[in-house]
Enzyme design. Sequence first.
Site, mmCIF file in Angstrom:
data_model
loop_
_atom_site.group_PDB
_atom_site.id
_atom_site.type_symbol
_atom_site.label_atom_id
_atom_site.label_comp_id
_atom_site.label_asym_id
_atom_site.label_seq_id
_atom_site.Cartn_x
_atom_site.Cartn_y
_atom_site.Cartn_z
ATOM 1 N N THR A 33 1.083 0.390 6.676
ATOM 2 C CA THR A 33 0.687 -1.001 6.492
ATOM 3 C C THR A 33 1.824 -1.915 6.937
ATOM 4 O OG1 THR A 33 -0.808 -0.505 4.665
ATOM 5 C CG2 THR A 33 0.066 -2.742 4.763
ATOM 6 N N SER A 35 3.167 -5.236 9.928
ATOM 7 C CA SER A 35 3.053 -5.688 11.309
ATOM 8 C C SER A 35 3.408 -4.602 12.316
ATOM 9 C CB SER A 35 3.938 -6.914 11.531
ATOM 10 O OG SER A 35 5.299 -6.616 11.263
ATOM 11 N N ASP A 89 4.610 4.972 9.580
ATOM 12 C CA ASP A 89 4.622 3.724 8.824
ATOM 13 C C ASP A 89 5.882 2.942 9.175
ATOM 14 O OD1 ASP A 89 3.928 1.765 7.011
ATOM 15 O OD2 ASP A 89 3.814 3.102 5.274
ATOM 16 N N LYS A 102 10.529 0.101 1.032
ATOM 17 C CA LYS A 102 9.220 -0.285 1.540
ATOM 18 C C LYS A 102 8.490 -1.082 0.467
ATOM 19 C CE LYS A 102 6.607 2.609 3.643
ATOM 20 N NZ LYS A 102 6.252 1.479 4.574
ATOM 21 N N GLY A 104 7.222 -4.452 1.263
ATOM 22 C CA GLY A 104 7.182 -5.877 1.565
ATOM 23 C C GLY A 104 5.766 -6.385 1.767
ATOM 24 N N GLU A 111 1.343 3.826 0.082
ATOM 25 C CA GLU A 111 2.234 4.307 1.145
ATOM 26 C C GLU A 111 3.032 5.522 0.686
ATOM 27 O OE1 GLU A 111 3.118 0.166 3.621
ATOM 28 O OE2 GLU A 111 4.373 0.693 1.907
#
Length: 262
Positions: A33, A35, A89, A102, A104, A111
């Site tokens: 997950t 950008s 990821d 992780k 954010g 995740e």
Amino acid sequence: MTGELSPIDKAKFVAAKRATQYVETGMRVGLGTGSTAAWLVRCLGEMVRDEGLRIKGVPTSSRTAALARDVGIEVISLDEAKWLDVTIDGADEYDSNLNLIKGGGGALLQEKIVATASDQMVVIADISKQVETLGAFPLPIEVIPFGWQTTKALVEETLISMDVLGRTTTLRMNGEVPFVTDEGNHIIDLHLNRIGHARQLSLVLNQIPGVVENGLFIDICDVVVIGYGDGKVEVRDVNKGSVEEEKFDFLEDENLFGDISD
């Protein structure tokens, strides 16, 4: 449209493009997950459409699931997959041992579950996410809504005895209301500045009642693929102890990725 991308988006794109080399037909793939992970999903979707790649994707958020379906990737649940060949990821921070922060994007629980249910975890990132010591990026912890203020107070009390520089904690908001994860939980961000003993902190945080999981990924990542704005890619494999470099050329007529934004 890759010729029109900013250097940071080019870095994310080339990292994602290089990471597709870890995916083969028939694999069950964890889809991250954020950008950078969105670039990967788009790249894999292109391979499904143009190269006949056949994979089953296990997304780590509802956002990723929707994007994967949009680009033609078959989406299944982790319960259906049972175990994954690889998870790819992004990360908010990574250190030289490939330990990560992780969460954010608010999907740290799914995740971490997906990553630990995989034979291999590959992280894709730009060079700005590399740090000497974890902690500059706020550490997210997922907490249940019931009694979250008590949980927050317990976390703050616990941090007093931890090797960290800061101890400010904030409830993550979505506008004027608390942010809600896919599991219906809240996120508290810990502004620690520097984490001296990440493994110890991870274990201690998860012992606090109300804390579901934290965003420290310790000894989970196997490979980090680092993208640069000039098209260079560096691949660090913690198991092999190797570092490889290569260069990608951008095609000015590429238009698949023009609609991705942070």
